[in-house]
Design a protein around this motif. Structure first.
Motif, mmCIF file in Angstrom:
data_model
loop_
_atom_site.group_PDB
_atom_site.id
_atom_site.type_symbol
_atom_site.label_atom_id
_atom_site.label_comp_id
_atom_site.label_asym_id
_atom_site.label_seq_id
_atom_site.Cartn_x
_atom_site.Cartn_y
_atom_site.Cartn_z
ATOM 1 N N ALA B 37 0.792 -1.136 -0.058
ATOM 2 C CA ALA B 37 -0.064 -0.006 0.165
ATOM 3 C C ALA B 37 0.954 1.423 0.059
ATOM 4 N N ARG B 39 3.859 1.527 -0.799
ATOM 5 C CA ARG B 39 4.577 1.503 -2.123
ATOM 6 C C ARG B 39 3.952 2.329 -3.170
ATOM 7 N N SER B 40 2.602 1.836 -3.310
ATOM 8 C CA SER B 40 1.669 2.390 -4.488
ATOM 9 C C SER B 40 1.108 3.682 -4.232
ATOM 10 N N GLU B 41 1.290 4.166 -2.838
ATOM 11 C CA GLU B 41 0.501 5.515 -2.623
ATOM 12 C C GLU B 41 1.753 6.516 -2.917
ATOM 13 N N ARG B 276 -5.518 -8.481 -3.681
ATOM 14 C CA ARG B 276 -6.392 -7.397 -3.071
ATOM 15 C C ARG B 276 -5.969 -6.120 -3.738
ATOM 16 N N ARG B 277 -4.571 -5.917 -4.193
ATOM 17 C CA ARG B 277 -4.595 -4.446 -4.596
ATOM 18 C C ARG B 277 -4.817 -4.278 -6.204
ATOM 19 N N ALA B 278 -4.611 -5.339 -6.692
ATOM 20 C CA ALA B 278 -4.593 -5.483 -8.161
ATOM 21 C C ALA B 278 -6.069 -5.359 -8.720
ATOM 22 N N LEU B 279 -7.035 -6.003 -7.985
ATOM 23 C CA LEU B 279 -8.331 -6.220 -8.641
ATOM 24 C C LEU B 279 -9.281 -4.898 -8.053
ATOM 25 N N PRO B 280 -10.416 -4.971 -8.703
ATOM 26 C CA PRO B 280 -11.375 -4.181 -8.219
ATOM 27 C C PRO B 280 -12.294 -4.938 -7.549
ATOM 28 N N SER B 281 -13.322 -4.307 -6.536
ATOM 29 C CA SER B 281 -14.153 -5.085 -5.923
ATOM 30 C C SER B 281 -15.293 -5.723 -6.902
ATOM 31 N N VAL B 282 -15.757 -6.897 -6.330
ATOM 32 C CA VAL B 282 -16.904 -7.222 -7.115
ATOM 33 C C VAL B 282 -18.143 -7.147 -6.393
#
Lengths: 362, 314
Positions: B37, B39-41, B276-282
């Motif tokens: 988290a 790193r991506s932010e 978790r970080r790569a996929l959007p919610s379903v």
């Protein structure tokens, strides 16, 4: 000393901040977000999970009352502060740290509120303990069954399918993550389905006007909010990076990030599958409102519109929000009626906070 | 069947060691998630390394506060129960030759615990007496309806393949070929189920951003600590359970069997965290469609194939 202060010093390193953006203070809110991130802190999603309450801009009148209710809903140890300008943010957060680690201050604070935590009839009317779920503004005078001042879910007048459904009032906003500042939607729910909605702005002068120079950054922020709600954490982080770059005047960085983002969103099958059909708007969706072309389609279509607007706004200075883009609170309410809460949130975010204004020229 | 495996039962005192393994994996997941988290932010990395300690300190120091008219008993059963369910899941997982309890219905035991999670998350949503939590609870049930049946049939495949519901036997039956190789569909559906019952990643909508935290929205202090720990513990327990079920148990070169189990589980857990970080919610209604129309038939065909193979081999 000893364990207690060690615990306190560790605890503040993971502090969570609830930011309340009063209308017109977008820039300060973003400054708070950036400062929070730089300290390795996190933003809180709800008052119950927050240690620090930061109000940006001026909260008067009704907004001040709402802030007070959120303050009451924070468990403590807690600290609060108000930042009127981006320059003041660092000082506000530093002061919050001092408040949080000071056991004496916290004990006084806790003693002062004992007994008011729950069940106090004097506070019943503003339903202290309810965080975002705010019945305070609802009219429930004629309901006599109201334990602790909370009206029970009542029988519904909107009978869709012959099943007797209870209806539950829910107020969305004005303090909610990824939400247009000052907007309030009063919803009536069946389960999690919105059967009726009214929209308004908290009276506090909903001037969301911003300088044209900020427009690019604002559009990126709208995009980040939408991606947050779509649950794509990495995408939202990228959009925020573009926003911060635009704010710092590095427009070419913002443009690169945005075009990468656009490509990823377009290609992502999971995104397409997850958002397809969510919050579809057609010309008939909002009666009495001339539905513009950009609004037609589902949330994925409008997500792409948000990306394109952000790209356009970061690449040419001076572009302003066109009047065809503006959406008033009543129209927002009409658009979310009939959707479930999740879709409703997506629809609101897909309009872009920049476009949701008090006055609409139709 | 019973002589296919010879496990030493360590009993309840050994549960502490199993709990330690579960905790270590869960902490690893928290740290990895925090680092990713940050790193991506573009946030500093250092705070995320010690965040487990800091966040625990923060929540231990925080007062627990209940919303007005909350059903506190029910609510706290929900928040504290998740850790218990996760621990009970791993109690039947053999580490090498040792196991806390050598249940002869280990697979069914796991299934029972994951159904228990239904009740716990729902109680968490219901007990808080808040609309956001309640809607989160509804969402979890909608998701659970979609993932549970495919998950159940995915659990059937290794059982049929090993002709036993005892985990020691299932692990021993993979000495030739790991089940993940010839039961890939069951494995994929199993992983999906684990991620979903841990309210994680694409299936985190019951605790979604749009609900201000949903079932977790009103939790504070030690209640929040337990609920969050429970979420990571469930994810880790699911990864640990996959090892005897699909990944050959303790089999592996050089390292001793008891060490291979957490190593394999750690790799799987890292994949869950990355997803978790790569996929959007379903959205729940989307999963319903896929769960029953695609996954359920697919996993049934998988079960059929496994059954035929076992029958042909005699």
């Amino acid at each position: 000393m000893g364990v207690r202060s060690w615990l306190a010093r560790r605890a503040v390193r993971a502090a969570r901040v609830l930011v309340v953006e009063c209308p017109g203070s977008w820039e300060v809110r973003v400054a708070v977000e950036r400062a929070v991130r730089a300290r390795g802190w996190r933003l809180a999603l709800s008052p119950a999970s927050a240690d620090v309450l930061v109000v940006t801009g001026r909260a008067d009148g009704e907004m001040a009352e709402i802030v007070e209710r959120h303050w009451d809903a924070m468990p403590g140890p807690r600290a609060r502060g108000r930042a009127e300008s981006a320059a003041a943010v660092a000082d506000v957060l530093d002061a919050a740290v001092l408040d949080l680690v000071d056991d004496g201050t916290q004990r006084t604070d806790a003693d002062g509120r004992s007994g008011s935590a729950s069940g106090d009839p004097a506070r019943a009317d503003d339903s202290t303990g309810h965080g975002e779920m705010d019945h305070g503004g609802m009219d429930h005078g004629e309901m006599d069954m109201a334990p602790d001042g909370i009206p029970l879910a009542g029988a519904s007048e909107h009978d869709r399918d012959g099943l007797e459904m209870d209806e539950l009032p829910l107020r969305l906003g004005p303090i909610l993550p990824a939400w247009p500042a000052g907007l309030v939607l009063d919803l009536v729910l069946h389960g999690d389905l919105v059967v009726a909605a009214t929209g308004s702005f908290v009276p506090a002068g909903a001037s969301t006007e911003a300088g044209a120079a900020l427009l690019g950054a604002r559009r990126c922020d709208d995009l980040a909010a939408m991606l947050d709600l779509a649950g794509w954490a990495d995408g939202a982080a990228r959009a925020r990076r573009a926003r911060d770059a635009a704010l710092d005047g590095r427009d070419e960085v913002a443009a690169t990030v945005l075009s990468g983002l656009r490509r990823r969103i377009e290609r992502s099958r999971t995104m397409r599958w997850s958002l397809a059909g969510a919050g579809t708007v057609s010309a008939e969706s909002a009666p009495g409102f001339d539905v513009p072309d950009w609004l037609v389609g589902d949330c994925r279509d409008r997500l792409l519109v948000l990306v394109d607007r952000a790209r356009a706004a970061t690449s040419n200075e001076g572009a302003d929000v066109s009047s065809a883009e503006l959406v008033g609170p009543e129209t927002v309410a009409a658009l979310v009626t009939g959707l479930d809460v999740g879709e409703a949130r997506l629809v609101v975010a897909s309009l872009g906070a920049t476009a949701v204004r008090e006055v609409v020229d139709v | 069947m019973s002589d296919a495996s010879s496990l030493t039962t360590v009993g309840l005192p050994g549960l502490l060691l199993w709990a330690a393994a579960l905790l270590a994996l869960a902490v690893g997941a928290v740290v990895l998630d925090g680092v990713l988290a940050a790193r991506s932010e573009g946030a500093p990395l250092r705070p995320s390394l010690t965040r487990v300690v800091d966040e625990t300190a923060r929540l231990l120091r925080q007062r627990r506060r209940a919303p007005l008219s909350a059903d506190t008993l029910v609510w706290r059963v929900g928040s504290s129960g998740l850790v218990v369910a996760a621990l009970l899941m791993v109690a039947v997982v053999p580490f090498g030759d040792h196991v806390v309890s050598d249940l002869d219905v280990g697979i069914v035991w796991f299934n029972t615990m994951d159904v228990l999670v239904w009740a716990l998350v729902w109680l968490l949503g219901w007990g808080a007496n808040s609309a956001h939590s309640l809607v989160g609870g509804y969402r979890f049930l909608a998701l659970a309806l979609a993932y549970e049946l495919p998950l159940m049939f995915a659990l059937v495949a290794p059982g049929v393949g090993a002709a036993s519901l005892r985990l020691g036997d299932v692990a021993a039956a993979q000495s030739g070929l790991w089940f993940v190789v010839w039961m890939p569909v069951a494995f994929a559906v199993y992983c999906l189920g684990v991620v979903a019952f841990s309210v994680w990643g694409p299936f985190a909508v019951p605790a979604g951003h749009d609900l201000a935290g949903g079932v977790f929205a009103e939790l504070s202090g030690v209640d929040r600590l337990l609920a969050q720990a429970g979420r990571y513990a469930l994810l880790a327990a699911g990864a640990l359970f996959a090892v005897p079920l699909f990944l050959g148990g303790g089999a592996g070169p050089v390292l001793p069997g008891w060490l291979w189990v957490p190593v394999k589980a750690g790799v799987l857990l890292a994949l869950f965290v990355l997803a978790r970080r790569a996929l959007p919610s379903v959205r729940p209604e989307r999963l319903m469609e896929v769960g029953w129309v695609v996954l359920l038939p697919a996993v049934l065909v998988q079960d059929l194939v496994v059954a035929v193979v076992v029958a042909v081999r005699g």
